[in-house]
Every structure is written in C-alpha cells, then in structure tokens.
Design a protein around this motif. Structure first.
Motif, PDB file in Angstrom:
ATOM      1  N   SER A  73     -10.398   6.273   3.479  1.00 38.32           N
ATOM      2  CA  SER A  73     -10.289   5.613   2.182  1.00 38.32           C
ATOM      3  C   SER A  73      -8.897   5.037   1.952  1.00 38.32           C
ATOM      4  CB  SER A  73     -10.606   6.603   1.061  1.00 38.32           C
ATOM      5  OG  SER A  73     -10.422   5.979  -0.197  1.00 38.32           O
ATOM      6  N   PRO A  74      -8.796   3.740   1.616  1.00 38.51           N
ATOM      7  CA  PRO A  74      -7.511   3.188   1.204  1.00 38.51           C
ATOM      8  C   PRO A  74      -7.155   3.569  -0.230  1.00 38.51           C
ATOM      9  CG  PRO A  74      -9.162   1.471   1.158  1.00 38.51           C
ATOM     10  CD  PRO A  74      -9.846   2.694   1.693  1.00 38.51           C
ATOM     11  N   ILE A  75      -8.060   4.254  -0.911  1.00 37.53           N
ATOM     12  CA  ILE A  75      -7.838   4.784  -2.273  1.00 37.53           C
ATOM     13  C   ILE A  75      -7.364   3.687  -3.214  1.00 37.53           C
ATOM     14  CG2 ILE A  75      -7.018   6.799  -3.563  1.00 37.53           C
ATOM     15  CD1 ILE A  75      -6.309   8.165  -1.035  1.00 37.53           C
ATOM     16  N   GLU A  76      -7.962   2.529  -3.087  1.00 38.41           N
ATOM     17  CA  GLU A  76      -7.614   1.430  -3.987  1.00 38.41           C
ATOM     18  C   GLU A  76      -8.419   1.490  -5.272  1.00 38.41           C
ATOM     19  OE1 GLU A  76      -8.130  -1.976  -1.476  1.00 38.41           O
ATOM     20  OE2 GLU A  76      -6.128  -1.754  -0.615  1.00 38.41           O
ATOM     21  N   GLY A  77      -9.514   2.224  -5.255  1.00 43.32           N
ATOM     22  CA  GLY A  77     -10.346   2.387  -6.435  1.00 43.32           C
ATOM     23  C   GLY A  77     -11.459   3.364  -6.139  1.00 43.32           C
ATOM     24  N   LEU A  78     -12.056   3.895  -7.188  1.00 43.25           N
ATOM     25  CA  LEU A  78     -13.198   4.783  -7.035  1.00 43.25           C
ATOM     26  C   LEU A  78     -14.479   3.968  -7.104  1.00 43.25           C
ATOM     27  CD1 LEU A  78     -12.100   7.770  -9.313  1.00 43.25           C
ATOM     28  CD2 LEU A  78     -11.722   7.451  -6.851  1.00 43.25           C
ATOM     29  N   SER A  79     -15.564   4.577  -6.645  1.00 42.02           N
ATOM     30  CA  SER A  79     -16.885   3.961  -6.709  1.00 42.02           C
ATOM     31  C   SER A  79     -17.859   4.994  -7.247  1.00 42.02           C
ATOM     32  CB  SER A  79     -17.320   3.493  -5.314  1.00 42.02           C
ATOM     33  OG  SER A  79     -17.473   4.606  -4.453  1.00 42.02           O
ATOM     34  N   GLY A 121      -5.451  -2.733  12.639  1.00 36.62           N
ATOM     35  CA  GLY A 121      -6.337  -3.237  11.597  1.00 36.62           C
ATOM     36  C   GLY A 121      -7.241  -4.328  12.117  1.00 36.62           C
ATOM     37  N   ILE A 122      -8.514  -4.262  11.722  1.00 38.66           N
ATOM     38  CA  ILE A 122      -9.453  -5.319  12.091  1.00 38.66           C
ATOM     39  C   ILE A 122      -9.173  -6.562  11.269  1.00 38.66           C
ATOM     40  CG2 ILE A 122     -11.891  -5.962  12.207  1.00 38.66           C
ATOM     41  CD1 ILE A 122     -12.523  -2.948  12.482  1.00 38.66           C
ATOM     42  N   ALA A 123      -8.938  -6.377   9.969  1.00 37.22           N
ATOM     43  CA  ALA A 123      -8.542  -7.477   9.096  1.00 37.22           C
ATOM     44  C   ALA A 123      -7.105  -7.243   8.652  1.00 37.22           C
ATOM     45  CB  ALA A 123      -9.485  -7.562   7.899  1.00 37.22           C
ATOM     46  N   GLY A 124      -6.551  -8.204   7.891  1.00 40.06           N
ATOM     47  CA  GLY A 124      -5.176  -8.080   7.427  1.00 40.06           C
ATOM     48  C   GLY A 124      -5.100  -7.310   6.130  1.00 40.06           C
ATOM     49  N   PHE A 125      -4.189  -7.732   5.227  1.00 34.60           N
ATOM     50  CA  PHE A 125      -4.048  -7.055   3.935  1.00 34.60           C
ATOM     51  C   PHE A 125      -5.338  -7.128   3.126  1.00 34.60           C
ATOM     52  CE2 PHE A 125       0.841  -7.586   3.424  1.00 34.60           C
ATOM     53  CZ  PHE A 125       1.018  -6.450   4.176  1.00 34.60           C
ATOM     54  N   ALA A 126      -6.010  -8.286   3.162  1.00 37.90           N
ATOM     55  CA  ALA A 126      -7.214  -8.472   2.364  1.00 37.90           C
ATOM     56  C   ALA A 126      -8.397  -7.777   3.037  1.00 37.90           C
ATOM     57  CB  ALA A 126      -7.507  -9.957   2.183  1.00 37.90           C
ATOM     58  N   PRO A 127      -9.011  -6.796   2.391  1.00 36.32           N
ATOM     59  CA  PRO A 127     -10.061  -6.009   3.031  1.00 36.32           C
ATOM     60  C   PRO A 127     -11.291  -6.806   3.428  1.00 36.32           C
ATOM     61  CG  PRO A 127      -9.378  -5.031   0.952  1.00 36.32           C
ATOM     62  CD  PRO A 127      -8.732  -6.353   1.034  1.00 36.32           C
ATOM     63  N   ASP A 128     -11.586  -7.882   2.667  1.00 37.82           N
ATOM     64  CA  ASP A 128     -12.805  -8.637   2.947  1.00 37.82           C
ATOM     65  C   ASP A 128     -12.545  -9.870   3.804  1.00 37.82           C
ATOM     66  OD1 ASP A 128     -11.361  -9.931   1.030  1.00 37.82           O
ATOM     67  OD2 ASP A 128     -13.017 -10.217  -0.373  1.00 37.82           O
ATOM     68  N   ALA A 129     -11.350  -9.973   4.402  1.00 40.18           N
ATOM     69  CA  ALA A 129     -11.065 -11.088   5.303  1.00 40.18           C
ATOM     70  C   ALA A 129     -11.960 -11.003   6.534  1.00 40.18           C
ATOM     71  CB  ALA A 129      -9.596 -11.071   5.714  1.00 40.18           C
ATOM     72  N   GLU A 130     -12.422 -12.140   6.989  1.00 42.02           N
ATOM     73  CA  GLU A 130     -13.324 -12.179   8.137  1.00 42.02           C
ATOM     74  C   GLU A 130     -12.494 -12.287   9.419  1.00 42.02           C
ATOM     75  OE1 GLU A 130     -17.106 -11.805   9.626  1.00 42.02           O
ATOM     76  OE2 GLU A 130     -16.583 -11.930   7.502  1.00 42.02           O
ATOM     77  N   HIS A 134       0.806  -1.229   0.000  1.00 47.01           N
ATOM     78  CA  HIS A 134       0.000   0.000   0.000  1.00 47.01           C
ATOM     79  C   HIS A 134       0.840   1.281   0.000  1.00 47.01           C
ATOM     80  CE1 HIS A 134      -2.535  -3.219   1.793  1.00 47.01           C
ATOM     81  NE2 HIS A 134      -3.471  -2.669   1.043  1.00 47.01           N
ATOM     82  N   PHE A 135       1.789   1.369  -0.929  1.00 46.56           N
ATOM     83  CA  PHE A 135       2.726   2.495  -0.963  1.00 46.56           C
ATOM     84  C   PHE A 135       2.043   3.835  -1.199  1.00 46.56           C
ATOM     85  CE2 PHE A 135       2.160   1.327  -5.378  1.00 46.56           C
ATOM     86  CZ  PHE A 135       2.094   2.553  -6.020  1.00 46.56           C
ATOM     87  N   GLU A 167      -5.549  -3.529   7.039  1.00 43.63           N
ATOM     88  CA  GLU A 167      -4.248  -2.945   7.375  1.00 43.63           C
ATOM     89  C   GLU A 167      -3.570  -2.334   6.157  1.00 43.63           C
ATOM     90  OE1 GLU A 167      -2.166  -6.047   9.518  1.00 43.63           O
ATOM     91  OE2 GLU A 167      -3.110  -5.400  11.363  1.00 43.63           O
ATOM     92  N   ALA A 168      -4.169  -1.263   5.658  1.00 42.47           N
ATOM     93  CA  ALA A 168      -3.636  -0.598   4.475  1.00 42.47           C
ATOM     94  C   ALA A 168      -2.781   0.617   4.808  1.00 42.47           C
ATOM     95  CB  ALA A 168      -4.786  -0.160   3.566  1.00 42.47           C
ATOM     96  N   PHE A 169      -2.771   1.046   6.059  1.00 41.89           N
ATOM     97  CA  PHE A 169      -2.231   2.367   6.386  1.00 41.89           C
ATOM     98  C   PHE A 169      -0.926   2.338   7.180  1.00 41.89           C
ATOM     99  CE2 PHE A 169      -6.725   2.769   5.629  1.00 41.89           C
ATOM    100  CZ  PHE A 169      -6.835   3.924   4.872  1.00 41.89           C
ATOM    101  N   ALA A 170      -0.193   1.233   7.101  1.00 38.20           N
ATOM    102  CA  ALA A 170       1.029   1.126   7.891  1.00 38.20           C
ATOM    103  C   ALA A 170       2.086   2.137   7.451  1.00 38.20           C
ATOM    104  CB  ALA A 170       1.589  -0.292   7.811  1.00 38.20           C
TER     105      ALA A 170
END
Length: 329
Positions: free
Chosen positions: A297-303, A241-250, A161-162, A226-229
């Motif tokens: 926003s992790p700014i990985e994409g727009l919606s 982070g509640i989840a790890g690298f993967a945003p939809d991890a449970e 997440h540079f 965990e996108a903001f390290a």
C-alpha cells in the motif's frame, strides 16, 4: 530528524489513536464544522491521520480526498473550495495535488500550511517516461531503473511520498503539531501530549522496519508505481517501479520488458500492486515471469476494503509483505 520522544501513555492511548484516526473523515465534499472546535482541512489521508491524531477532540477535520479516490487525480468541487476558504488551518503538500495548491493560493493563503519543507523532499529520480535499451545498476537504497532519455524525465523532480518513510513522517507530525499550537494556543497542552503519543508510535514503526528489513536475502522489490523510494533508501532496499509517480500511468511495452528482465535476473519473487489502481498490469507481468502478486500500500488513501485500517496498521502490513517477498530473516 528522528525525534527522541517516546510514548507517554500505555496501550490504551495508542489504541485510541488508531481508532480516532482510522475513522472516516468528516466529509470529502467539505461539509461544515462543529461548535468551537478548530476547523482543519487535510488534503489527503496521511495528513488527515496526523491532524486527527494530534488534534483529538479540539479539532474538526475535513479531508479533501474521498475514500477510494487516488489523490494525484483530485479535482475540487466548489463546495470544497469554500471549505478551504473557511478553514482556520489547511494542511497540504505543495506539488502533490495542483488543485489544492491553487485553491489555497487563491482562497486561504494565511491558513495554508505546506508540509513539504518539514518532509525534506529529495529528488530520488523516481519519475520517468521513456527508456533507452538496457539497464543500469544503482547503489542499494535507490531506485533501480534503466538509463533514461534526458528529455523524457525531470531529473530534479522532488519525490512527494514522504509518509512512507517513518522518519520523514515524524518530522511532519512535529511540524503540524507546532502549527496547531500556534493557531490554537488554548489547546496547546492537548496537542503536545497527543503528538508525543503519535511520535512514539511512529518511532516504534521505524525501529520495526530497521529490524525487520535488516537481514533480507533479496534487496529488490517491484511496485506498481514509484512511491517507495524514500522507504527503500531508509532501509537499504532497491525499488523498481512499473509506472512513474502517477499510479495510473500506462507503462510502455519497453518498460514492461525491462521490468521482466530485472525480475528474472534478480530472482524477484513478487510483483506488488496497490489498492486504488487496477492491478492488471502487475498481474500480467507476474504471470509472464511466473511470480506471485501481493498488495503493497502506498497509503495515499483508504478504500472500502481497508476503511478500518490506519497509517500505522497499513505500514506494518507493508513491512510483513516486504519481509515475505524478500526472504527476510
């Protein structure tokens, strides 16, 4: 790695950048090029923003990740693979989207440009699966998390997440610019001028973050994944982070309890969710510990909801949300 370049034009050029790069991509399904423009493929939004901002009217940019799609989950259509094969330049980050890595390796080795080296990725430790009981304090600017089982997460995993660190992002801007000049020397002057403008805006963003987060009463913030390290490390904060690298991890029930304990013990005021992933877990934790929710926003994409935003405007919104949540003077 901070660039010393400053904006070479006034507000009009900066506004042009915002408008240019904030518009939707050519087509997420890989529709074709136009005229004698350089056909460039960008794997996801932060790289699309650079390609459009620096490329200007000399390039035709297609992004592989459609608005509203979480880039970690990207799977390519045959048409998109064909677009990659036909492109003169494919800008991607190796390791973030395996489908793109494979398509470039098989169809566009000479055109592929991996930005990971320019981003100087690090193993931030922001990746976990299971946790032992109890927590462990960490130095300011790192990921705060309980002790983990050694077999459950990869200690040397590089954090992708540079783009959430403006200084690292500036390094990638320069690298993409150099590559565009190499591939299309006829338009070198335009690429370099537009890069100066963009680098000036990104450097200004870094200054705003340094100033805005310099005097925060709270140092810890809690996010969906965990996108903001890198951001935390750059500006003296701690990310949970509640989840790890993967945003939809449970997250496991144990992890949820750990996060709740951190929120209570460190007087965290806000649980941050994000645009492209369901906020239900973040909202549930916030209700249980009686704190607010907000979007970071992790700014990985727009919606559809933020299609008129840009990397720069979203980063500034993130700054304001962090300042509110962490009581920054």
């Amino acid at each position: 790695m901070r660039s010393s370049l400053r904006p070479v034009t006034a507000g009009l050029a900066a506004l042009t950048l915002l408008t240019l790069a904030g518009c939707g991509s050519n087509a997420a399904d890989g529709s074709g090029g136009s005229g004698d423009k350089l056909d460039v493929v960008a794997s996801f939004y932060p790289l699309e923003f650079i390609a459009k901002s620096v490329g200007g009217d000399a390039v035709n940019v297609t992004t592989l990740t459609a608005p509203g799609v979480e880039p970690h989950d990207l799977e390519l259509t045959p048409k998109q693979v064909g677009t990659i094969a036909d492109a003169k330049l494919v800008v991607f980050e190796k390791g973030l989207q395996p489908a793109v890595d494979e398509a470039v390796e098989q169809n566009a080795k000479s055109a592929g440009f991996d930005v990971a080296p320019a981003a100087q990725l690090e193993a931030t430790g922001a990746d976990f699966e299971e946790h032992e009981e109890g927590g462990a304090a960490t130095p300011t600017g790192t990921v705060q998390r309980p002790t983990v089982k050694a077999a459950a997460f990869t200690e040397d995993a590089l954090d992708p997440h540079f783009w959430l660190d403006p200084v690292r992002y500036a390094g990638v801007v320069q690298a993409v610019t150099d590559k565009l000049v190499e591939v299309d020397a006829a338009h070198a002057d335009g690429y370099q001028e537009r890069a100066k403008t963009l680098l000036g805006e990104v450097n200004k963003l870094d200054t705003e973050f340094r100033t805005g987060l310099a005097s925060c009463k709270l140092k810890t913030f809690v996010t969906s994944h965990e996108a903001f390290a890198y951001l935390a490390k750059r500006y003296g904060l701690q990310m949970v982070g509640i989840a790890g690298f993967a945003p939809d991890a449970e997250p496991t029930p144990q992890r949820i309890r750990e996060v709740q304990d951190i929120v209570r013990s460190q007087h965290v005021t806000t649980i941050f969710s994000e645009e492209l992933v369901s906020p239900k877990v973040a909202e549930s934790i916030a209700r249980d510990v009686h704190v607010k929710t907000a979007v970071l926003s992790p700014i990985e994409g727009l919606s559809d909801a933020n299609s008129q935003e840009t990397y720069l405007s979203l980063m500034r919104e993130n700054l304001q949300e962090l300042r509110k949540a962490n009581s920054c003077a």
